[in-house]
Design a protein around this motif. Structure first.
Motif, short mmCIF file in Angstrom:
data_model
loop_
_atom_site.label_atom_id
_atom_site.label_comp_id
_atom_site.label_asym_id
_atom_site.label_seq_id
_atom_site.Cartn_x
_atom_site.Cartn_y
_atom_site.Cartn_z
N ASN A 140 7.36 -16.60 -7.04
CA ASN A 140 5.96 -16.71 -7.44
C ASN A 140 5.08 -16.96 -6.22
O ASN A 140 4.78 -18.10 -5.88
CB ASN A 140 5.80 -17.82 -8.48
CG ASN A 140 4.47 -17.79 -9.15
OD1 ASN A 140 3.65 -16.91 -8.89
ND2 ASN A 140 4.23 -18.74 -10.02
N LEU A 141 4.70 -15.87 -5.58
CA LEU A 141 3.76 -15.95 -4.45
C LEU A 141 2.38 -15.58 -4.95
O LEU A 141 2.25 -14.70 -5.80
CB LEU A 141 4.16 -14.94 -3.37
CG LEU A 141 5.48 -15.16 -2.66
CD1 LEU A 141 5.82 -13.95 -1.80
CD2 LEU A 141 5.41 -16.40 -1.79
N PRO A 142 1.35 -16.23 -4.43
CA PRO A 142 -0.01 -15.82 -4.82
C PRO A 142 -0.21 -14.34 -4.49
O PRO A 142 0.00 -13.90 -3.36
CB PRO A 142 -0.92 -16.70 -3.96
CG PRO A 142 -0.06 -17.84 -3.51
CD PRO A 142 1.35 -17.33 -3.47
N LEU A 143 -0.56 -13.57 -5.52
CA LEU A 143 -0.72 -12.12 -5.37
C LEU A 143 -2.07 -11.82 -4.74
O LEU A 143 -3.10 -12.07 -5.32
CB LEU A 143 -0.60 -11.45 -6.73
CG LEU A 143 -0.60 -9.93 -6.75
CD1 LEU A 143 0.61 -9.39 -5.99
CD2 LEU A 143 -0.57 -9.43 -8.18
N SER A 144 -2.04 -11.32 -3.52
CA SER A 144 -3.26 -10.94 -2.82
C SER A 144 -3.02 -9.58 -2.16
O SER A 144 -2.44 -9.50 -1.09
CB SER A 144 -3.61 -11.99 -1.76
OG SER A 144 -4.72 -11.57 -1.02
N THR A 145 -3.44 -8.53 -2.87
CA THR A 145 -3.18 -7.18 -2.38
C THR A 145 -4.43 -6.30 -2.50
O THR A 145 -4.34 -5.12 -2.82
CB THR A 145 -2.01 -6.55 -3.16
OG1 THR A 145 -2.31 -6.58 -4.56
CG2 THR A 145 -0.71 -7.28 -2.91
N ASN A 146 -5.58 -6.88 -2.23
CA ASN A 146 -6.82 -6.13 -2.36
C ASN A 146 -7.05 -5.14 -1.23
O ASN A 146 -7.77 -4.16 -1.40
CB ASN A 146 -8.02 -7.10 -2.44
CG ASN A 146 -7.96 -7.93 -3.70
OD1 ASN A 146 -7.49 -7.48 -4.74
ND2 ASN A 146 -8.40 -9.18 -3.60
N THR A 147 -6.44 -5.40 -0.08
CA THR A 147 -6.56 -4.47 1.05
C THR A 147 -5.15 -4.16 1.56
O THR A 147 -4.19 -4.87 1.23
CB THR A 147 -7.37 -5.10 2.21
OG1 THR A 147 -6.61 -6.19 2.77
CG2 THR A 147 -8.74 -5.59 1.76
N LEU A 148 -5.04 -3.12 2.38
CA LEU A 148 -3.73 -2.81 2.96
C LEU A 148 -3.24 -3.93 3.85
O LEU A 148 -2.04 -4.21 3.91
CB LEU A 148 -3.79 -1.49 3.72
CG LEU A 148 -3.89 -0.24 2.85
CD1 LEU A 148 -4.01 1.02 3.71
CD2 LEU A 148 -2.70 -0.12 1.90
N ASN A 149 -4.16 -4.61 4.51
CA ASN A 149 -3.78 -5.75 5.35
C ASN A 149 -3.20 -6.89 4.49
O ASN A 149 -2.18 -7.47 4.83
CB ASN A 149 -4.99 -6.24 6.14
CG ASN A 149 -4.61 -6.70 7.53
OD1 ASN A 149 -3.58 -6.30 8.06
ND2 ASN A 149 -5.45 -7.54 8.10
N ASP A 150 -3.87 -7.18 3.37
CA ASP A 150 -3.37 -8.19 2.43
C ASP A 150 -1.99 -7.78 1.89
O ASP A 150 -1.10 -8.61 1.77
CB ASP A 150 -4.32 -8.36 1.24
CG ASP A 150 -5.62 -9.04 1.60
OD1 ASP A 150 -5.71 -9.64 2.69
OD2 ASP A 150 -6.57 -8.94 0.79
N THR A 151 -1.85 -6.51 1.56
CA THR A 151 -0.59 -6.01 1.02
C THR A 151 0.53 -6.17 2.04
O THR A 151 1.65 -6.58 1.71
CB THR A 151 -0.73 -4.53 0.60
OG1 THR A 151 -1.77 -4.44 -0.37
CG2 THR A 151 0.56 -3.99 0.01
N SER A 152 0.25 -5.87 3.29
CA SER A 152 1.24 -6.02 4.36
C SER A 152 1.64 -7.48 4.52
O SER A 152 2.84 -7.79 4.66
CB SER A 152 0.66 -5.48 5.67
OG SER A 152 1.58 -5.62 6.71
N ASP A 153 0.67 -8.39 4.46
CA ASP A 153 0.97 -9.82 4.55
C ASP A 153 1.82 -10.27 3.36
O ASP A 153 2.77 -11.03 3.52
CB ASP A 153 -0.32 -10.65 4.59
CG ASP A 153 -1.08 -10.50 5.89
OD1 ASP A 153 -0.49 -10.02 6.88
OD2 ASP A 153 -2.27 -10.85 5.91
N TYR A 154 1.47 -9.81 2.17
CA TYR A 154 2.22 -10.15 0.97
C TYR A 154 3.66 -9.63 1.06
O TYR A 154 4.61 -10.32 0.71
CB TYR A 154 1.52 -9.59 -0.28
CG TYR A 154 2.20 -9.96 -1.56
CD1 TYR A 154 2.03 -11.22 -2.12
CD2 TYR A 154 3.01 -9.06 -2.22
CE1 TYR A 154 2.66 -11.57 -3.30
CE2 TYR A 154 3.65 -9.39 -3.40
CZ TYR A 154 3.47 -10.65 -3.95
OH TYR A 154 4.10 -10.99 -5.10
#
Length: 173
Positions: free
Chosen positions: A65-79
């Motif tokens: 359960n990680l906070p889902l933050s995928t609004n940008t490609l950068n966020d997606t890469s971090d996730y």
């Protein structure tokens, strides 16, 4: 006889719907210890809290359960990075013989890479499919296919694509 520990992974409602019939089949066989690992949008109100559906099905699961933050490609890469780290921690705690993955999600790709690098055989469902519009899905799906050991396709055209990728026919169903 020693039981085979098989892990199914799901990051969203659609993916869970695809693997659910396979989960039921493997759960019926006494030769398997089956566990479901869930992450991604299953815990998100925005995406319908599909964790409720999994609980209703009474399937043993482990959550990432990680906070889902995928609004940008950068966020997606971090996730992706954070998820892969959690998957690696999960594998350190468990004896896993086999992994069952579906589709083309980046979360699934993180799980696939960790499995592959730990030399855990991967069954991949829906390899060879093509997404209308493509996006990143097709490249991620094909990358998962290339590191998988067994391929379960959804149609004959997908099977042909996998064979054209050089996969051995005896590994494809």
């Amino acid at each position: 006889m020693k039981k085979i520990n098989i892990i199914f992974f799901s990051a969203n409602r659609a993916e869970y719907g695809l693997i659910h019939p396979f989960l039921k089949i493997f759960l019926k066989h006494k030769m398997f210890n089956v566990e479901l690992v869930i992450g991604g949008s299953h815990f998100s109100k925005k995406f319908g809290l599909s964790i409720k559906e999994i609980k209703k099905d009474k399937i043993k699961y482990t959550k990432i359960n990680l906070p889902l933050s995928t609004n940008t490609l950068n966020d997606t890469s971090d996730y992706f990075y954070k998820l892969q780290k959690e998957v690696n921690l999960f594998f350190k705690k468990k004896k896993v013989d086999l992994v069952f993955l579906s589709s083309d999600r980046f979360e699934t790709f993180a799980f696939a890479i960790s499995s592959y690098l730990k030399k855990i055989p991967i069954i991949h469902y829906e390899g060879g499919d093509i997404t209308e519009g493509g996006a990143l899905d097709d490249n991620i799906r094909h990358a998962i296919t290339k590191i998988s050991n067994i391929h379960i396709t959804s149609n004959k055209d997908s099977l042909k694509r996998i064979l054209k990728m050089g996969e051995e026919k005896w590994r494809c169903y």
